[in-house]
Design an enzyme around this catalytic site. Sequence first.
Site, PDB file in Angstrom:
ATOM      1  N   LYS A 147      10.776 -16.167 -10.146  1.00 14.52           N
ATOM      2  CA  LYS A 147       9.853 -15.211 -10.754  1.00 14.52           C
ATOM      3  C   LYS A 147       8.782 -15.963 -11.567  1.00 14.52           C
ATOM      4  O   LYS A 147       9.117 -16.841 -12.370  1.00 14.52           O
ATOM      5  CB  LYS A 147      10.651 -14.289 -11.677  1.00 14.52           C
ATOM      6  CG  LYS A 147       9.849 -13.144 -12.217  1.00 14.52           C
ATOM      7  CD  LYS A 147      10.697 -12.258 -13.099  1.00 14.52           C
ATOM      8  CE  LYS A 147       9.789 -11.326 -13.862  1.00 14.52           C
ATOM      9  NZ  LYS A 147      10.418 -10.766 -15.040  1.00 14.52           N
ATOM     10  N   LYS A 185      -9.906  -3.999  20.027  1.00 14.81           N
ATOM     11  CA  LYS A 185      -8.481  -4.349  20.119  1.00 14.81           C
ATOM     12  C   LYS A 185      -7.890  -4.010  21.493  1.00 14.81           C
ATOM     13  O   LYS A 185      -6.683  -4.067  21.678  1.00 14.81           O
ATOM     14  CB  LYS A 185      -7.711  -3.653  18.994  1.00 14.81           C
ATOM     15  CG  LYS A 185      -8.196  -4.029  17.589  1.00 14.81           C
ATOM     16  CD  LYS A 185      -7.244  -3.585  16.496  1.00 14.81           C
ATOM     17  CE  LYS A 185      -7.831  -3.822  15.108  1.00 14.81           C
ATOM     18  NZ  LYS A 185      -6.875  -3.610  14.022  1.00 14.81           N
ATOM     19  N   PHE A 212      -3.973   3.153  15.121  1.00 15.36           N
ATOM     20  CA  PHE A 212      -4.399   4.129  14.127  1.00 15.36           C
ATOM     21  C   PHE A 212      -5.564   3.535  13.348  1.00 15.36           C
ATOM     22  O   PHE A 212      -5.638   2.309  13.183  1.00 15.36           O
ATOM     23  CB  PHE A 212      -3.252   4.446  13.155  1.00 15.36           C
ATOM     24  CG  PHE A 212      -2.470   5.670  13.560  1.00 15.36           C
ATOM     25  CD1 PHE A 212      -1.712   5.657  14.714  1.00 15.36           C
ATOM     26  CD2 PHE A 212      -2.507   6.827  12.794  1.00 15.36           C
ATOM     27  CE1 PHE A 212      -1.001   6.776  15.110  1.00 15.36           C
ATOM     28  CE2 PHE A 212      -1.802   7.953  13.177  1.00 15.36           C
ATOM     29  CZ  PHE A 212      -1.045   7.929  14.333  1.00 15.36           C
ATOM     30  N   ASN A 224       0.863  -1.189   0.000  1.00 17.05           N
ATOM     31  CA  ASN A 224       0.000   0.000   0.000  1.00 17.05           C
ATOM     32  C   ASN A 224       0.894   1.232   0.000  1.00 17.05           C
ATOM     33  O   ASN A 224       2.100   1.134   0.204  1.00 17.05           O
ATOM     34  CB  ASN A 224      -0.933  -0.039   1.219  1.00 17.05           C
ATOM     35  CG  ASN A 224      -0.137  -0.069   2.506  1.00 17.05           C
ATOM     36  OD1 ASN A 224       0.530   0.888   2.846  1.00 17.05           O
ATOM     37  ND2 ASN A 224      -0.173  -1.192   3.207  1.00 17.05           N
ATOM     38  N   ASP A 242      -3.569  -6.668   5.378  1.00 20.42           N
ATOM     39  CA  ASP A 242      -4.475  -7.604   6.049  1.00 20.42           C
ATOM     40  C   ASP A 242      -4.379  -9.023   5.476  1.00 20.42           C
ATOM     41  O   ASP A 242      -4.771  -9.972   6.123  1.00 20.42           O
ATOM     42  CB  ASP A 242      -5.925  -7.102   5.937  1.00 20.42           C
ATOM     43  CG  ASP A 242      -6.161  -5.900   6.846  1.00 20.42           C
ATOM     44  OD1 ASP A 242      -5.570  -5.870   7.938  1.00 20.42           O
ATOM     45  OD2 ASP A 242      -6.911  -4.981   6.452  1.00 20.42           O
TER      46      ASP A 242
HETATM   47  N1  CTP Z   1      -3.104  -3.442  12.300  1.00 28.51           N
HETATM   48  C1  CTP Z   1      -2.296  -4.485  12.748  1.00 28.51           C
HETATM   49  N2  CTP Z   1      -2.285  -5.665  12.066  1.00 28.51           N
HETATM   50  C2  CTP Z   1      -3.034  -5.846  10.968  1.00 28.51           C
HETATM   51  C3  CTP Z   1      -3.863  -4.782  10.504  1.00 28.51           C
HETATM   52  C4  CTP Z   1      -3.858  -3.585  11.204  1.00 28.51           C
HETATM   53  O1  CTP Z   1      -1.613  -4.329  13.754  1.00 28.51           O
HETATM   54  N3  CTP Z   1      -2.986  -6.985  10.325  1.00 28.51           N
HETATM   55  C5  CTP Z   1      -3.129  -2.173  13.063  1.00 28.51           C
HETATM   56  C6  CTP Z   1      -2.671  -0.943  12.324  1.00 28.51           C
HETATM   57  O2  CTP Z   1      -1.296  -0.691  12.549  1.00 28.51           O
HETATM   58  C7  CTP Z   1      -3.543   0.148  12.944  1.00 28.51           C
HETATM   59  C8  CTP Z   1      -4.809  -0.546  13.332  1.00 28.51           C
HETATM   60  O3  CTP Z   1      -4.483  -1.941  13.367  1.00 28.51           O
HETATM   61  O4  CTP Z   1      -2.964   0.674  14.098  1.00 28.51           O
HETATM   62  C9  CTP Z   1      -5.997  -0.333  12.445  1.00 28.51           C
HETATM   63  O5  CTP Z   1      -5.780  -0.785  11.185  1.00 28.51           O
HETATM   64  P1  CTP Z   1      -6.939  -0.713  10.016  1.00 28.51           P
HETATM   65  O6  CTP Z   1      -6.392  -1.396   8.813  1.00 28.51           O
HETATM   66  O7  CTP Z   1      -7.418   0.666   9.867  1.00 28.51           O
HETATM   67  O8  CTP Z   1      -8.100  -1.488  10.672  1.00 28.51           O
HETATM   68  P2  CTP Z   1      -8.475  -2.967  10.642  1.00 28.51           P
HETATM   69  O9  CTP Z   1      -8.548  -3.396  12.061  1.00 28.51           O
HETATM   70  O10 CTP Z   1      -7.597  -3.764   9.748  1.00 28.51           O
HETATM   71  O11 CTP Z   1      -9.951  -2.927  10.078  1.00 28.51           O
HETATM   72  P3  CTP Z   1     -10.479  -2.581   8.580  1.00 28.51           P
HETATM   73  O12 CTP Z   1      -9.347  -2.832   7.629  1.00 28.51           O
HETATM   74  O13 CTP Z   1     -11.605  -3.522   8.463  1.00 28.51           O
HETATM   75  O14 CTP Z   1     -10.911  -1.140   8.636  1.00 28.51           O
END
Ligand code: CTP
Length: 401
Positions: free
Chosen positions: A287, A340, A322, A208, A277
């Site tokens: 490759k 969380k 965040f 990302n 995620d």
């Molecule tokens: N985070 C994490 N591990 C993951 C995904 C996210 O530790 N696999 C942490 C990020 O660093 C951030 C927080 O979770 O502090 C929120 O991440 P975000 O992607 O906004 O939320 P999600 O919980 O993944 O929910 P969604 O994507 O459904 O909004």
Amino acid sequence: MLQGKSILLGVSGGIAVYKAAELVRLFVKAGASVHVVMTANAQQFVTPLTFQALSNNPVGCDLFRMESESQISHIQKARLADLVVLAPTTANLMAKMAAGIADDYLTTILLATTAPVLVCPAMNVKMWEHPATQKNLRTLSELGYNIQPPASGFLACQEEGAGRLADLGDILESALRLLTPPTLAGRSVLVSAGPTREHFDPVRFLSNPSSGKMGYALARIAARRSAKVVLVSGPCSLEPPAQVERICVTSALEMREAIFEISAHQDAIIMTAAVSDYRPAQRSEHKVKKSGKEESLLLEPNPDILASLGERKPSGQVLVGFAAETENIVENAAEKLDRKNLDLIVANDVTRQGAGFGAETNAVKIIGRNAETSDLPLMTKDEVASQIWDRVEKLLWSRTQ
Ligand code: CTP
């Protein structure tokens, strides 16, 4: 950053004097009022007029000139300074300071000031390595002087090694640190930053556009406040902030391992990393060649690092997440805070101009467990970081009462 601060810049005679002129500009740009004092030898390299024009203040040169002493005496100069920076500091000046000699304008001020002093040596590599200089360096540390070690590289004397004046950005950062109250002294903090990369072959990955800027700003500000800072960073192009231990990782699994290894010993953890995620279910060793046909990629979920940190949170630790949102910002963020087991969540609307991925600025809401919300306007990421640490410090403080 340095608004309302008075910096006395002491310049002694070496080729790096020309760099001190640029340092004045940096200090002035950061809002400081700068008073320059030059030794007689420094004036052989660059004239006082240059420093006067850049600082917009008279330059101290001669201890025995009635006229300059009547305007502002060397004792007054010593009292006025919030910080003294010596750049460049020659081997000769170091020797005089170590012995407590006060035989000119600058060395007299150095004995009279009670402000912190930042010593930035610059000299030939052999002079730097000479046992006498090294002994003086140890004495200066023992006397409470702060040392900004010289950088290594190609020197004006055509030799290679340590002796170049430190990077001006590093000197500015050290100055900021010395002028910032050490409100996080004795605290260990961990910040995660940047994106993760989830490879499906050696040259391709899912990721990302996170730049890492928000996390690096948080690490920088915590170090300025004297915390012991570990920054676990995904791949990004930023330099590690001064006085911060950086651990570089690539994937979410690597990030989790690096964080879990030290998480139990942290007073505060802030997860700004944009952790992917999902990751490809399979990773090819070589490759992947194009087939010319439609292909599909099977993904499997990555662990939620923050949620696991919430489950294993030691008592007293402050855990901050965040939330990058595009709608129902506060509701979504508050739900994540709860789910969380966080103490604070920093929510931002990533669709807003000037906020989120890659921007220099951010506009966030900091939400606490009691729903206490700070709604911050658009500001630099360093300013946002300061506000977040203010909230974290309050929580840490309340828990140790
Ligand atoms: N985070 C994490 N591990 C993951 C995904 C996210 O530790 N696999 C942490 C990020 O660093 C951030 C927080 O979770 O502090 C929120 O991440 P975000 O992607 O906004 O939320 P999600 O919980 O993944 O929910 P969604 O994507 O459904 O909004």
